[in-house]
Design a protein around this motif. Structure first.
Motif, PDB file in Angstrom:
ATOM      1  N   VAL A 130       0.835  -1.207   0.000  1.00  0.00           N
ATOM      2  CA  VAL A 130       0.000   0.000   0.000  1.00  0.00           C
ATOM      3  C   VAL A 130       0.863   1.248   0.000  1.00  0.00           C
ATOM      4  O   VAL A 130       0.560   2.247  -0.668  1.00  0.00           O
ATOM      5  CB  VAL A 130      -0.950  -0.023   1.207  1.00  0.00           C
ATOM      6  CG1 VAL A 130      -1.648   1.326   1.382  1.00  0.00           C
ATOM      7  CG2 VAL A 130      -2.004  -1.115   1.041  1.00  0.00           C
ATOM      8  N   ALA A 131       2.000   1.193   0.769  1.00  0.00           N
ATOM      9  CA  ALA A 131       2.902   2.350   0.777  1.00  0.00           C
ATOM     10  C   ALA A 131       3.488   2.589  -0.608  1.00  0.00           C
ATOM     11  O   ALA A 131       3.542   3.727  -1.097  1.00  0.00           O
ATOM     12  CB  ALA A 131       4.008   2.132   1.811  1.00  0.00           C
ATOM     13  N   ASP A 132       3.921   1.476  -1.253  1.00  0.00           N
ATOM     14  CA  ASP A 132       4.469   1.626  -2.613  1.00  0.00           C
ATOM     15  C   ASP A 132       3.402   2.147  -3.567  1.00  0.00           C
ATOM     16  O   ASP A 132       3.664   3.058  -4.374  1.00  0.00           O
ATOM     17  CB  ASP A 132       5.010   0.276  -3.103  1.00  0.00           C
ATOM     18  CG  ASP A 132       6.202  -0.204  -2.283  1.00  0.00           C
ATOM     19  OD1 ASP A 132       6.852   0.655  -1.647  1.00  0.00           O
ATOM     20  OD2 ASP A 132       6.466  -1.423  -2.276  1.00  0.00           O
ATOM     21  N   ARG A 133       2.215   1.549  -3.465  1.00  0.00           N
ATOM     22  CA  ARG A 133       1.159   2.008  -4.355  1.00  0.00           C
ATOM     23  C   ARG A 133       0.770   3.449  -4.065  1.00  0.00           C
ATOM     24  O   ARG A 133       0.465   4.216  -4.978  1.00  0.00           O
ATOM     25  CB  ARG A 133      -0.076   1.107  -4.211  1.00  0.00           C
ATOM     26  CG  ARG A 133       0.129  -0.282  -4.748  1.00  0.00           C
ATOM     27  CD  ARG A 133       0.405  -0.259  -6.257  1.00  0.00           C
ATOM     28  NE  ARG A 133      -0.676   0.324  -7.000  1.00  0.00           N
ATOM     29  CZ  ARG A 133      -1.719  -0.359  -7.450  1.00  0.00           C
ATOM     30  NH1 ARG A 133      -1.784  -1.658  -7.242  1.00  0.00           N
ATOM     31  NH2 ARG A 133      -2.667   0.240  -8.138  1.00  0.00           N
ATOM     32  N   MET A 134       0.775   3.825  -2.809  1.00  0.00           N
ATOM     33  CA  MET A 134       0.451   5.203  -2.474  1.00  0.00           C
ATOM     34  C   MET A 134       1.483   6.168  -3.031  1.00  0.00           C
ATOM     35  O   MET A 134       1.142   7.242  -3.537  1.00  0.00           O
ATOM     36  CB  MET A 134       0.363   5.356  -0.946  1.00  0.00           C
ATOM     37  CG  MET A 134      -0.893   4.734  -0.348  1.00  0.00           C
ATOM     38  SD  MET A 134      -2.409   5.551  -0.906  1.00  0.00           S
ATOM     39  CE  MET A 134      -2.233   7.130  -0.112  1.00  0.00           C
ATOM     40  N   ASP A 135       2.796   5.746  -2.934  1.00  0.00           N
ATOM     41  CA  ASP A 135       3.827   6.606  -3.521  1.00  0.00           C
ATOM     42  C   ASP A 135       3.631   6.742  -5.027  1.00  0.00           C
ATOM     43  O   ASP A 135       3.676   7.851  -5.587  1.00  0.00           O
ATOM     44  CB  ASP A 135       5.213   6.029  -3.209  1.00  0.00           C
ATOM     45  CG  ASP A 135       5.545   6.098  -1.718  1.00  0.00           C
ATOM     46  OD1 ASP A 135       4.933   6.929  -1.030  1.00  0.00           O
ATOM     47  OD2 ASP A 135       6.388   5.296  -1.263  1.00  0.00           O
ATOM     48  N   GLY A 136       3.422   5.570  -5.686  1.00  0.00           N
ATOM     49  CA  GLY A 136       3.187   5.630  -7.133  1.00  0.00           C
ATOM     50  C   GLY A 136       1.929   6.407  -7.473  1.00  0.00           C
ATOM     51  O   GLY A 136       1.899   7.207  -8.416  1.00  0.00           O
ATOM     52  N   LEU A 137       0.867   6.174  -6.670  1.00  0.00           N
ATOM     53  CA  LEU A 137      -0.380   6.893  -6.925  1.00  0.00           C
ATOM     54  C   LEU A 137      -0.213   8.379  -6.680  1.00  0.00           C
ATOM     55  O   LEU A 137      -0.776   9.207  -7.398  1.00  0.00           O
ATOM     56  CB  LEU A 137      -1.471   6.317  -6.028  1.00  0.00           C
ATOM     57  CG  LEU A 137      -2.881   6.901  -6.218  1.00  0.00           C
ATOM     58  CD1 LEU A 137      -3.367   6.638  -7.633  1.00  0.00           C
ATOM     59  CD2 LEU A 137      -3.838   6.286  -5.200  1.00  0.00           C
ATOM     60  N   ARG A 138       0.609   8.721  -5.657  1.00  0.00           N
ATOM     61  CA  ARG A 138       0.845  10.137  -5.371  1.00  0.00           C
ATOM     62  C   ARG A 138       1.564  10.799  -6.548  1.00  0.00           C
ATOM     63  O   ARG A 138       1.233  11.914  -6.963  1.00  0.00           O
ATOM     64  CB  ARG A 138       1.671  10.273  -4.097  1.00  0.00           C
ATOM     65  CG  ARG A 138       1.784  11.715  -3.585  1.00  0.00           C
ATOM     66  CD  ARG A 138       2.581  11.784  -2.298  1.00  0.00           C
ATOM     67  NE  ARG A 138       1.944  11.034  -1.222  1.00  0.00           N
ATOM     68  CZ  ARG A 138       2.405   9.868  -0.739  1.00  0.00           C
ATOM     69  NH1 ARG A 138       3.524   9.346  -1.240  1.00  0.00           N
ATOM     70  NH2 ARG A 138       1.786   9.249   0.232  1.00  0.00           N
ATOM     71  N   GLN A 139       2.574  10.058  -7.089  1.00  0.00           N
ATOM     72  CA  GLN A 139       3.278  10.598  -8.242  1.00  0.00           C
ATOM     73  C   GLN A 139       2.342  10.718  -9.443  1.00  0.00           C
ATOM     74  O   GLN A 139       2.327  11.727 -10.148  1.00  0.00           O
ATOM     75  CB  GLN A 139       4.473   9.711  -8.582  1.00  0.00           C
ATOM     76  CG  GLN A 139       5.561   9.711  -7.519  1.00  0.00           C
ATOM     77  CD  GLN A 139       6.697   8.763  -7.867  1.00  0.00           C
ATOM     78  OE1 GLN A 139       6.642   8.108  -8.909  1.00  0.00           O
ATOM     79  NE2 GLN A 139       7.713   8.710  -7.012  1.00  0.00           N
ATOM     80  N   GLN A 140       1.539   9.648  -9.676  1.00  0.00           N
ATOM     81  CA  GLN A 140       0.601   9.699 -10.798  1.00  0.00           C
ATOM     82  C   GLN A 140      -0.420  10.810 -10.618  1.00  0.00           C
ATOM     83  O   GLN A 140      -0.760  11.529 -11.557  1.00  0.00           O
ATOM     84  CB  GLN A 140      -0.111   8.357 -10.941  1.00  0.00           C
ATOM     85  CG  GLN A 140       0.801   7.224 -11.395  1.00  0.00           C
ATOM     86  CD  GLN A 140       0.057   5.911 -11.501  1.00  0.00           C
ATOM     87  OE1 GLN A 140      -1.136   5.856 -11.233  1.00  0.00           O
ATOM     88  NE2 GLN A 140       0.760   4.852 -11.868  1.00  0.00           N
ATOM     89  N   VAL A 141      -0.911  10.944  -9.352  1.00  0.00           N
ATOM     90  CA  VAL A 141      -1.888  11.997  -9.105  1.00  0.00           C
ATOM     91  C   VAL A 141      -1.264  13.365  -9.306  1.00  0.00           C
ATOM     92  O   VAL A 141      -1.872  14.281  -9.879  1.00  0.00           O
ATOM     93  CB  VAL A 141      -2.466  11.853  -7.680  1.00  0.00           C
ATOM     94  CG1 VAL A 141      -3.281  13.078  -7.310  1.00  0.00           C
ATOM     95  CG2 VAL A 141      -3.351  10.621  -7.592  1.00  0.00           C
TER      96      VAL A 141
END
Length: 393
Positions: free
Chosen positions: A94-105
């Motif tokens: 979830v942390a990795d996905r959140m980082d990636g999602l934060r970058q994508q967002v």
């Protein structure tokens, strides 16, 4: 004893029968009590056995439940361990996905902001276009209102038809071939006179079509009103056609046919569809009723005639110039022949000059070969050689 004691179900019962029945009942009651006691004891024994069986089954079930609870506890511990491991993995995922999602967002928001800015820019441009279109629509609305006012006024409507006719004529013909409000020999002044090349007679175009009767026909309500308006149309148009034929068809001065200009295609179509008799009457009077499109077609035909006439004039000019060019070419040929004769004479002169130069060179060589060391007796004059040299010169 045989006396009747009472009646039961419409049957007389004697005292003897009643006493016998009472004795039998007294004997049966203890037996019935014993039977009931035996059955109650048997029932209680069966219930006790069933209760013992249920207790044993309950103990078995409790033992099974304890065993299952122990297994469940073990499984729960295993699942807790697995869940804790999975929870850590899930947290990292979830942390990795959140980082990636934060970058994508972030990139998506930046791109959306840029696209939104571009969209707003295009929207502003379109709004500017819409504002311009709205302004044009407002101006057009004013023009339509003005046109309605023009069509409501007879004089203004006549000026409107005159303006449309003049615009069509100006667009298709040179200014030297038409004249507006020209005066004829009878003092009449038609709206336009078109003069075709090669023919001095003018083609008359009249733009004062009577529109009041057509307006009354369109506004008529009821069969009688329509008939009266149609009769008015026939009378007004027929009279106007007659006036054109009498005023503007002058033999030798104007063409044998005149044009009546209708400034509306719809009125022209209604006239040909519902008033064919008026159109035929106009044809017989040598007056052609034309709409703006037909007038433009007639002007294009006149333009073609003008172009053909100019081409014929230019062709005659070209023929004249070609004849003059042939004369010039003929004179050039004669002068070339004279020049060729001069060139041949010059060549002969040059050949003679070269011959004389050769002779002079030969004599100079012979003179250079003479020996002047010892005086010699002068030779006797050779009169024959002098004669030949003179002849050669």
């Amino acid at each position: 004893m045989d006396q009747i004691a009472f009646t039961l179900l419409e049957r007389p019962v004697s005292w003897a029968t009643f006493a016998l029945a009472a004795g039998v009942l007294a004997l049966l009651l203890p037996a019935l009590a014993l039977l009931l006691a035996w059955r109650g004891g048997r029932r209680r024994a069966a219930e006790a056995a069933a209760q013992a069986e249920r207790a044993r089954e309950m103990d078995d079930k409790i033992a099974e439940m304890n065993r299952l609870q122990a297994e469940l506890t073990g499984r729960m511990q295993t699942m807790a361990e697995i869940l804790s491991t999975r929870q850590g993995d899930l947290a990292r995922f979830v942390a990795d996905r959140m980082d990636g999602l934060r970058q994508q967002v972030g990139s998506g928001l930046e791109q959306n902001v840029r696209q939104t800015g571009e969209t707003l820019g295009r929207l502003q441009e379109r709004l500017a276009v819409i504002d311009a279109a709205q302004k044009n629509l407002t101006d057009l609305t004013g023009e339509v209102v003005t046109l309605r006012d023009v069509l409501a006024n007879k004089q203004a409507r006549g000026a409107y038809g005159q303006g449309r006719m003049e615009a069509i004529v100006r667009d298709g013909l040179p200014a030297s071939l038409y004249a507006f409000q020209a005066t004829l020999s009878n003092g009449r002044r038609p709206d336009c006179v078109v003069t075709l090349p090669g023919d001095g007679r003018g083609l008359v175009i009249d733009a004062k079509f009577p529109l009041e009767s057509f307006t009354a026909l369109r506004e008529a309500r009821g069969e009688e009103a329509r008939k009266a308006a149609a009769a008015r149309v026939r009378g007004d148009v027929g009279q106007h056609v007659k006036d054109i034929a009498e005023r503007y068809l002058l033999p030798g001065e104007t063409q044998e046919m005149a044009l009546l200009f209708v400034p509306s295609e719809a009125i022209h179509a209604d006239l040909h569809e519902h008033f064919a008799d008026i159109v035929q009457r106009a044809h017989r009077a040598r007056v052609m009723i034309v709409s703006p499109s037909l007038l433009a077609l007639a002007i294009q035909l006149m333009q073609s005639l003008v172009r053909d006439a100019r081409m014929r004039e230019e062709a005659r000019v070209i023929q004249t110039e070609v004849g003059r060019l042939l004369d010039d070419v003929r004179r050039l040929g004669e002068r070339v022949e004279k020049l060729d004769g001069h060139f041949r004479q010059a060549q002969d002169d040059v050949a003679q000059i070269r011959t004389s130069a050769g002779k002079v060179t030969g004599r100079a060589e012979r003179i250079g070969a003479l020996d002047f060391d010892e005086p010699a007796a002068p030779p006797a004059p050779d009169f024959a050689a002098a004669t030949r040299l003179k002849a050669a010169e």
